[in-house]
Scaffold this motif. Structure first.
Motif, PDB file in Angstrom:
ATOM      1  N   HIS A 336     -32.404   4.677 -40.642  1.00 60.91           N
ATOM      2  CA  HIS A 336     -32.157   6.059 -41.038  1.00 60.91           C
ATOM      3  C   HIS A 336     -32.363   6.975 -39.839  1.00 60.91           C
ATOM      4  O   HIS A 336     -32.780   6.539 -38.750  1.00 60.91           O
ATOM      5  CB  HIS A 336     -33.069   6.469 -42.200  1.00 60.91           C
ATOM      6  CG  HIS A 336     -34.531   6.241 -41.943  1.00 60.91           C
ATOM      7  ND1 HIS A 336     -35.384   7.234 -41.521  1.00 60.91           N
ATOM      8  CD2 HIS A 336     -35.281   5.107 -42.048  1.00 60.91           C
ATOM      9  CE1 HIS A 336     -36.596   6.741 -41.383  1.00 60.91           C
ATOM     10  NE2 HIS A 336     -36.574   5.446 -41.695  1.00 60.91           N
ATOM     11  N   GLN A 337     -32.080   8.253 -40.032  1.00 65.39           N
ATOM     12  CA  GLN A 337     -32.224   9.236 -38.970  1.00 65.39           C
ATOM     13  C   GLN A 337     -33.699   9.533 -38.689  1.00 65.39           C
ATOM     14  O   GLN A 337     -34.571   9.313 -39.542  1.00 65.39           O
ATOM     15  CB  GLN A 337     -31.526  10.546 -39.346  1.00 65.39           C
ATOM     16  CG  GLN A 337     -30.019  10.513 -39.250  1.00 65.39           C
ATOM     17  CD  GLN A 337     -29.424  11.865 -39.596  1.00 65.39           C
ATOM     18  OE1 GLN A 337     -29.285  12.227 -40.761  1.00 65.39           O
ATOM     19  NE2 GLN A 337     -29.080  12.627 -38.573  1.00 65.39           N
ATOM     20  N   GLN A 338     -33.941  10.056 -37.501  1.00 61.82           N
ATOM     21  CA  GLN A 338     -35.295  10.495 -37.183  1.00 61.82           C
ATOM     22  C   GLN A 338     -35.697  11.646 -38.112  1.00 61.82           C
ATOM     23  O   GLN A 338     -34.862  12.457 -38.518  1.00 61.82           O
ATOM     24  CB  GLN A 338     -35.386  10.954 -35.729  1.00 61.82           C
ATOM     25  CG  GLN A 338     -35.550   9.832 -34.730  1.00 61.82           C
ATOM     26  CD  GLN A 338     -34.270   9.028 -34.500  1.00 61.82           C
ATOM     27  OE1 GLN A 338     -33.187   9.564 -34.659  1.00 61.82           O
ATOM     28  NE2 GLN A 338     -34.405   7.771 -34.128  1.00 61.82           N
ATOM     29  N   LYS A 339     -36.960  11.685 -38.462  1.00 62.23           N
ATOM     30  CA  LYS A 339     -37.570  12.746 -39.271  1.00 62.23           C
ATOM     31  C   LYS A 339     -36.968  12.839 -40.666  1.00 62.23           C
ATOM     32  O   LYS A 339     -37.011  13.901 -41.293  1.00 62.23           O
ATOM     33  CB  LYS A 339     -37.458  14.100 -38.560  1.00 62.23           C
ATOM     34  CG  LYS A 339     -38.167  14.150 -37.215  1.00 62.23           C
ATOM     35  CD  LYS A 339     -38.070  15.522 -36.579  1.00 62.23           C
ATOM     36  CE  LYS A 339     -38.778  15.559 -35.238  1.00 62.23           C
ATOM     37  NZ  LYS A 339     -38.705  16.889 -34.602  1.00 62.23           N
ATOM     38  N   SER A 340     -36.421  11.756 -41.160  1.00 62.96           N
ATOM     39  CA  SER A 340     -35.927  11.711 -42.537  1.00 62.96           C
ATOM     40  C   SER A 340     -36.757  10.701 -43.316  1.00 62.96           C
ATOM     41  O   SER A 340     -37.227   9.699 -42.759  1.00 62.96           O
ATOM     42  CB  SER A 340     -34.446  11.336 -42.578  1.00 62.96           C
ATOM     43  OG  SER A 340     -34.237  10.024 -42.089  1.00 62.96           O
ATOM     44  N   PHE A 341     -36.931  10.959 -44.613  1.00 62.38           N
ATOM     45  CA  PHE A 341     -37.753  10.067 -45.430  1.00 62.38           C
ATOM     46  C   PHE A 341     -36.924   8.850 -45.834  1.00 62.38           C
ATOM     47  O   PHE A 341     -35.777   8.982 -46.254  1.00 62.38           O
ATOM     48  CB  PHE A 341     -38.252  10.794 -46.674  1.00 62.38           C
ATOM     49  CG  PHE A 341     -39.283  10.027 -47.442  1.00 62.38           C
ATOM     50  CD1 PHE A 341     -40.618  10.110 -47.109  1.00 62.38           C
ATOM     51  CD2 PHE A 341     -38.911   9.192 -48.488  1.00 62.38           C
ATOM     52  CE1 PHE A 341     -41.574   9.393 -47.813  1.00 62.38           C
ATOM     53  CE2 PHE A 341     -39.850   8.476 -49.201  1.00 62.38           C
ATOM     54  CZ  PHE A 341     -41.192   8.576 -48.860  1.00 62.38           C
ATOM     55  N   TYR A 392     -44.215  15.447 -46.172  1.00 59.39           N
ATOM     56  CA  TYR A 392     -44.099  14.462 -45.096  1.00 59.39           C
ATOM     57  C   TYR A 392     -43.488  15.067 -43.832  1.00 59.39           C
ATOM     58  O   TYR A 392     -43.277  14.347 -42.850  1.00 59.39           O
ATOM     59  CB  TYR A 392     -43.235  13.281 -45.549  1.00 59.39           C
ATOM     60  CG  TYR A 392     -43.836  12.476 -46.681  1.00 59.39           C
ATOM     61  CD1 TYR A 392     -44.767  11.477 -46.425  1.00 59.39           C
ATOM     62  CD2 TYR A 392     -43.472  12.704 -47.999  1.00 59.39           C
ATOM     63  CE1 TYR A 392     -45.316  10.723 -47.462  1.00 59.39           C
ATOM     64  CE2 TYR A 392     -44.005  11.968 -49.043  1.00 59.39           C
ATOM     65  CZ  TYR A 392     -44.921  10.978 -48.770  1.00 59.39           C
ATOM     66  OH  TYR A 392     -45.467  10.249 -49.790  1.00 59.39           O
ATOM     67  N   ASN A 393     -43.151  16.363 -43.872  1.00 63.32           N
ATOM     68  CA  ASN A 393     -42.493  17.058 -42.752  1.00 63.32           C
ATOM     69  C   ASN A 393     -41.146  16.427 -42.399  1.00 63.32           C
ATOM     70  O   ASN A 393     -40.763  16.341 -41.233  1.00 63.32           O
ATOM     71  CB  ASN A 393     -43.395  17.072 -41.513  1.00 63.32           C
ATOM     72  CG  ASN A 393     -44.669  17.859 -41.728  1.00 63.32           C
ATOM     73  OD1 ASN A 393     -44.664  18.896 -42.394  1.00 63.32           O
ATOM     74  ND2 ASN A 393     -45.776  17.362 -41.185  1.00 63.32           N
ATOM     75  N   THR A 394     -40.453  15.954 -43.411  1.00 59.45           N
ATOM     76  CA  THR A 394     -39.156  15.324 -43.207  1.00 59.45           C
ATOM     77  C   THR A 394     -38.039  16.313 -43.508  1.00 59.45           C
ATOM     78  O   THR A 394     -38.247  17.354 -44.137  1.00 59.45           O
ATOM     79  CB  THR A 394     -39.004  14.090 -44.113  1.00 59.45           C
ATOM     80  OG1 THR A 394     -39.237  14.474 -45.482  1.00 59.45           O
ATOM     81  CG2 THR A 394     -39.997  13.016 -43.709  1.00 59.45           C
ATOM     82  N   SER A 395     -36.843  15.980 -43.047  1.00 58.74           N
ATOM     83  CA  SER A 395     -35.679  16.836 -43.264  1.00 58.74           C
ATOM     84  C   SER A 395     -35.169  16.696 -44.693  1.00 58.74           C
ATOM     85  O   SER A 395     -35.507  15.749 -45.412  1.00 58.74           O
ATOM     86  CB  SER A 395     -34.572  16.488 -42.263  1.00 58.74           C
ATOM     87  OG  SER A 395     -34.205  15.121 -42.385  1.00 58.74           O
ATOM     88  N   TYR A 396     -34.305  17.631 -45.073  1.00 60.11           N
ATOM     89  CA  TYR A 396     -33.755  17.637 -46.428  1.00 60.11           C
ATOM     90  C   TYR A 396     -32.744  16.505 -46.599  1.00 60.11           C
ATOM     91  O   TYR A 396     -32.009  16.158 -45.677  1.00 60.11           O
ATOM     92  CB  TYR A 396     -33.068  18.982 -46.692  1.00 60.11           C
ATOM     93  CG  TYR A 396     -32.269  19.014 -47.985  1.00 60.11           C
ATOM     94  CD1 TYR A 396     -32.881  19.325 -49.192  1.00 60.11           C
ATOM     95  CD2 TYR A 396     -30.908  18.718 -47.978  1.00 60.11           C
ATOM     96  CE1 TYR A 396     -32.154  19.345 -50.371  1.00 60.11           C
ATOM     97  CE2 TYR A 396     -30.177  18.744 -49.159  1.00 60.11           C
ATOM     98  CZ  TYR A 396     -30.799  19.058 -50.350  1.00 60.11           C
ATOM     99  OH  TYR A 396     -30.073  19.071 -51.512  1.00 60.11           O
ATOM    100  N   SER A 397     -32.719  15.925 -47.778  1.00 62.68           N
ATOM    101  CA  SER A 397     -31.698  14.954 -48.166  1.00 62.68           C
ATOM    102  C   SER A 397     -31.463  15.093 -49.657  1.00 62.68           C
ATOM    103  O   SER A 397     -32.332  15.576 -50.406  1.00 62.68           O
ATOM    104  CB  SER A 397     -32.114  13.520 -47.815  1.00 62.68           C
ATOM    105  OG  SER A 397     -33.235  13.128 -48.588  1.00 62.68           O
ATOM    106  N   ILE A 398     -30.286  14.664 -50.106  1.00 63.96           N
ATOM    107  CA  ILE A 398     -29.975  14.804 -51.530  1.00 63.96           C
ATOM    108  C   ILE A 398     -30.837  13.867 -52.365  1.00 63.96           C
ATOM    109  O   ILE A 398     -31.169  14.170 -53.523  1.00 63.96           O
ATOM    110  CB  ILE A 398     -28.475  14.556 -51.774  1.00 63.96           C
ATOM    111  CG1 ILE A 398     -28.113  14.953 -53.215  1.00 63.96           C
ATOM    112  CG2 ILE A 398     -28.096  13.108 -51.475  1.00 63.96           C
ATOM    113  CD1 ILE A 398     -26.634  14.963 -53.494  1.00 63.96           C
ATOM    114  N   GLN A 399     -31.250  12.714 -51.810  1.00 62.66           N
ATOM    115  CA  GLN A 399     -32.143  11.823 -52.556  1.00 62.66           C
ATOM    116  C   GLN A 399     -33.491  12.495 -52.804  1.00 62.66           C
ATOM    117  O   GLN A 399     -34.048  12.402 -53.902  1.00 62.66           O
ATOM    118  CB  GLN A 399     -32.343  10.505 -51.788  1.00 62.66           C
ATOM    119  CG  GLN A 399     -31.123   9.633 -51.710  1.00 62.66           C
ATOM    120  CD  GLN A 399     -30.254   9.962 -50.527  1.00 62.66           C
ATOM    121  OE1 GLN A 399     -30.541  10.909 -49.785  1.00 62.66           O
ATOM    122  NE2 GLN A 399     -29.210   9.180 -50.314  1.00 62.66           N
TER     123      GLN A 399
END
Length: 648
Positions: A336-341, A392-399
């Motif tokens: 997955h991308q950096q900084k994504s959950f 978690y300081n992660t970026s937004y995702s639809i999941q």
């Protein structure tokens, strides 16, 4: 200045040619416009005038019809997708690895002891559904409190129209059997057949969740196999138990990085478990992320190929798996991308024990257009759902949005949060003791199409996204010829022991690398732009009527002239109405000039008042008296010609 004069002069300045009536203005327009058709209407004979009038009206209608279609197409904001291939230095993806089993059984056995005894007894009843089996005389006796909260039942379907629910632990099944149709009046019932050892056709129902104990308001989930039913029932019960365990204790009971990650190599640089970031995942326990980019800069890949990628050797310790919780053995991983959950349950893949798994990666970059072309979001700030994964300081995702939306509904309706999702502030996880009806509430909410649609409508896709396409290949590892020395070395490096503590059932080797050193960009662009719209409108206008932008300006000019004429007519009508009202107030005709002169002569130079003498008896003026002022008695002439008599 007279208002009508002002408008007339203004009209003269604007027109410089057209007359003051609508007919004259229309004739002037048809004679001077550059649009084909109107000229022929006024210059041809009567028959051709009619033909040209019909053709002009027909083609003008076609132009407006085509314009409507073009404008509607533009306002639909369609997009076109284009694929481009680029070549550049790429960031290596974040790699998350987890064990398929969330906890070591040796660490959680004391918490699941009663649940394990209960499921073992239930399996005996399912496999031997006859009275007097060994589970009735178990010592110590079973604690059926968990069972009564969320029971596992059998459904006898000999009579398809009236299936009968049989509780596995009821001593007198005949006296306690219940028609499924009566019990599930408020639930969801789907009867499925299953052949047991006794030859009776039954369905093993799982998650028999009721709003409260003894209630008929229940929800049944049925399965075609007892293996599926037992696994799902055990997960639901263990969720209630583990939700009461503090987070730090759950982390301690999971697999630690130094025990799980035996070897690591990135390109030509060695790495170890310290290069991984630990997070707790409710489905898989402790997970470890390589190259997450939270604390350090993301790593770049210098070249494609396996020798420039990430190489890992993992130990999943399969012998310490929870028997009823995890039926699959292996490692769960995700790119997955950096900084994504990492949402491994949706996007993760399994790596099988005793194999070397090679994963070749291709990169696809997606670039979507925002509003009004699509309903995507850049960072989730315009999404009405509170992102619970922001802790978690992660970026937004639809999941993350969909799960946060479900958890918010769960808290709002059930009064507690589900164990598998992050908690809002000030809320506790659901469990059987504090929330006896949580399983029924959770099952009803999960099967609710209305709540699911609310979350789908509220959440948005991200406008920019990176997807990793994987090509997976596997081979047995280590080979029979090399397993002896490999297991000896790995056992010594981990435990400092000369004895072999590892085996093929727990070892996994991973190779993750870029398959090609290029990337594909799938970008959206507007299918229709304002330039396209203007050129299309002009093309239709020129094709059907031979017009241009100047013709439209001429048409706008005739509209302005018509408005001026309309204003002048309205002013004239208002003035005429005012004069009519004045005539109605004074019906007699105004005096003529001769009548006014005669009246002035007869009047004389003296005022008529109550104390004055008659004209023939008036006294002569005294000596020295100045003559009377005749100018003060002069009558002003009436404007009988009206205000328009002045020369313009």
């Amino acid at each position: 200045m007279n208002l009508k004069k002002y408008f007339v002069r203004a009209l003269h300045r604007l027109q410089k040619g057209p007359g003051y009536t609508y007919k004259e203005l229309l004739v002037w327009y048809c004679d001077n416009t550059n649009t084909h058709g109107p000229k022929r209407i006024i210059k041809e004979g009567p028959k051709k005038k009619l033909i040209w009038f019909f053709l002009t009206l027909l083609f003008a209608s076609l132009v407006f019809w085509q314009w409507g279609i073009l404008i509607n197409t533009y306002l639909s904001y369609n997009v076109t997708s284009s694929l481009s291939i680029g070549f550049k230095t790429m960031k290596f993806p974040a790699v998350t690895v987890c064990n398929a089993n969330p906890f070591k059984y040796s660490e959680v056995k004391h918490l699941l002891k009663e649940l394990d005894r209960l499921i073992e007894a239930a399996l005996e009843r399912i496999l031997q559904p006859t009275p007097g089996n060994s589970s009735e005389n178990m010592s110590p006796p079973l604690d059926l409190e968990l069972w009564h909260q969320i029971p596992l039942v059998l459904i006898d379907e000999h009579d398809k129209d009236n299936p009968i629910i049989l509780d596995i632990f009821e001593s007198n099944a005949a006296g306690n059997e219940t028609t499924a149709g009566n019990q599930t009046a408020a639930g969801n019932e789907t009867a499925v057949g299953n052949q047991t050892a006794a030859g009776n056709e039954i369905a093993v129902g799982n998650e028999t969740a009721c709003s409260h104990q003894g209630s008929d308001n229940c929800t049944y989930r049925n399965f075609t196999s007892a293996a599926q039913a037992v696994t799902e029932w055990y997960i639901l019960q263990s969720t209630s138990i583990l939700s009461k365990v503090p987070l730090q204790e759950r982390i301690r009971m999971g697999y630690q990085a130094e025990d799980m990650i035996l070897a690591c190599l990135y390109g030509a640089e060695p790495c170890n478990y310290k290069n991984f970031t630990q997070i707790y995942h409710p489905d898989h326990g402790n997970c470890y992320i390589f190259n997450w980019g939270m604390d350090e800069e993301a790593l770049n890949s210098s070249n494609p190929g396996a020798e420039f990628g990430l190489k890992l050797i993992l130990d999943i310790s399969q012998q310490d798996y929870i028997p009823y919780l995890s039926s699959a053995a292996g490692a769960r991983l995700m790119l997955h991308q950096q900084k994504s959950f990492p949402f491994l349950k949706d996007q993760g893949i399994y790596a099988m024990a005793g194999t070397e798994t090679s994963i070749g990666v291709l990169v696809d970059e997606l670039e979507r257009m925002g509003y009004p072309y699509s309903d995507c979001t850049m960072n989730g700030s315009d999404v009405p759902v509170k992102n619970l994964y922001s802790q978690y300081n992660t970026s937004y995702s639809i999941q993350a949005c969909l799960r946060s939306c479900f958890q918010n509904h769960m808290v709002e309706i059930c009064g507690c949060g589900h164990y598998m999702f992050p908690l809002p502030e000030g809320v506790n996880y659901c469990n059987n003791e504090d929330n006896p009806g949580w399983a029924y509430c959770y099952s009803s909410l999960r099967s609710s199409i209305r709540h699911r649609q609310i979350c789908i409508d509220s959440c948005k896709e991200t406008c920019n996204d990176t997807q990793y396409k994987m090509t997976i290949s596997m081979a047995d590892w280590p080979s029979e010829a090399s397993e002896d020395w490999i297991f000896h070395i790995l056992s010594y490096e981990r435990d400092m022991s000369t004895n072999v503590t590892l085996d093929r059932n727990g070892i996994i080797k991973l190779n993750i690398y870029f398959q090609e050193y290029n990337y594909r960009t799938i970008s959206e662009s507007a299918a229709t732009t304002i330039v396209w719209l203007l050129s299309s409108l002009g093309g239709q206008f020129g094709f059907w009527m031979g017009g241009s932008v100047l013709c439209l300006i001429e048409f706008g000019e005739i509209i302005i002239d018509s408005l001026w004429i309309t204003i002048i007519n309205v002013i004239g009508w208002c003035k005429g109405l005012k004069q009519k009202r004045a005539q109605a107030r004074y019906p007699d005709a105004p005096p003529t000039v001769s009548e006014l002169v005669e009246a002035h002569t007869n009047l004389g130079f003296q005022h008529e008042d109550a104390g004055a003498l008659p004209r023939d008896e008036a006294l002569p003026p005294e000596p020295g008296t100045p003559p009377p002022n005749y100018d003060s008695l002069r009558v002003q002439p009436l404007d009988i010609l009206g205000p328009d008599s002045d020369a313009e």
